[in-house]
Motif scaffolding. Structure first.
Motif, PDB file in Angstrom:
ATOM      1  N   THR A   1     -24.625-119.465  -9.787  1.00 31.61           N
ATOM      2  CA  THR A   1     -23.789-118.819  -8.772  1.00 31.61           C
ATOM      3  C   THR A   1     -22.337-119.253  -8.858  1.00 31.61           C
ATOM      4  OG1 THR A   1     -24.257-120.546  -7.136  1.00 31.61           O
ATOM      5  CG2 THR A   1     -25.747-118.657  -7.183  1.00 31.61           C
TER       6      THR A   1
ATOM      7  N   TRP B   1     -21.969-121.749  -3.353  1.00 31.91           N
ATOM      8  CA  TRP B   1     -23.200-121.857  -2.582  1.00 31.91           C
ATOM      9  C   TRP B   1     -23.062-122.976  -1.557  1.00 31.91           C
ATOM     10  CZ3 TRP B   1     -26.462-126.168  -2.537  1.00 31.91           C
ATOM     11  CH2 TRP B   1     -26.160-127.153  -3.465  1.00 31.91           C
TER      12      TRP B   1
ATOM     13  N   THR C   1     -27.038-124.830   5.067  1.00 34.91           N
ATOM     14  CA  THR C   1     -26.913-125.027   6.504  1.00 34.91           C
ATOM     15  C   THR C   1     -28.241-125.559   7.009  1.00 34.91           C
ATOM     16  OG1 THR C   1     -25.362-123.189   6.668  1.00 34.91           O
ATOM     17  CG2 THR C   1     -26.427-123.901   8.707  1.00 34.91           C
TER      18      THR C   1
ATOM     19  N   ILE D   1     -31.031-123.219   5.480  1.00 30.82           N
ATOM     20  CA  ILE D   1     -30.662-121.920   4.937  1.00 30.82           C
ATOM     21  C   ILE D   1     -29.752-122.194   3.747  1.00 30.82           C
ATOM     22  CG2 ILE D   1     -29.375-119.779   5.325  1.00 30.82           C
ATOM     23  CD1 ILE D   1     -30.095-120.060   8.294  1.00 30.82           C
TER      24      ILE D   1
ATOM     25  N   TRP E   1     -27.273-120.406   1.126  1.00 31.99           N
ATOM     26  CA  TRP E   1     -26.548-119.166   0.877  1.00 31.99           C
ATOM     27  C   TRP E   1     -25.862-119.304  -0.489  1.00 31.99           C
ATOM     28  CZ3 TRP E   1     -21.441-119.819  -0.083  1.00 31.99           C
ATOM     29  CH2 TRP E   1     -20.834-120.966   0.415  1.00 31.99           C
TER      30      TRP E   1
ATOM     31  N   VAL F   1     -23.059-117.026  -3.443  1.00 32.22           N
ATOM     32  CA  VAL F   1     -22.216-115.903  -3.856  1.00 32.22           C
ATOM     33  C   VAL F   1     -22.354-115.784  -5.362  1.00 32.22           C
ATOM     34  CG1 VAL F   1     -19.854-115.010  -3.992  1.00 32.22           C
ATOM     35  CG2 VAL F   1     -20.586-116.333  -1.988  1.00 32.22           C
TER      36      VAL F   1
END
Length: 69
Positions: free
Chosen positions: A16, A19, A22, A30, A32, A34
């Motif tokens: 990625t 990133w 959380t 979580i 996440w 991009v």
């Protein structure tokens, strides 16, 4: 080297552009990320033109169907 787990975030980081993690108050997390799309090295062919589509018949608004009292 023989571990069967614990490499997930290393894989996320290697694939990625950005990133993060959380932590949830109830436990867990979580993750996440991009991920950008590769830029084509040759021009893409034009998209085919689509036939015109007739407008959908009108329907009542959702708010008028879901009335709560």
């Amino acid at each position: 080297m023989d571990a069967t787990g614990g490499r997930g975030l290393q894989i996320v980081e290697s694939l990625t552009d950005d990133w993060g993690v959380t932590t949830l108050p109830s436990g867990g997390k979580i993750v996440w990320f991009v991920m950008g799309l590769p830029v084509p090295t040759v021009p893409l062919p034009p998209l085919p033109s689509l036939p015109a589509i007739a407008p959908a018949p009108s329907r009542p608004a959702i708010a008028s169907v879901l009335q709560f009292r």
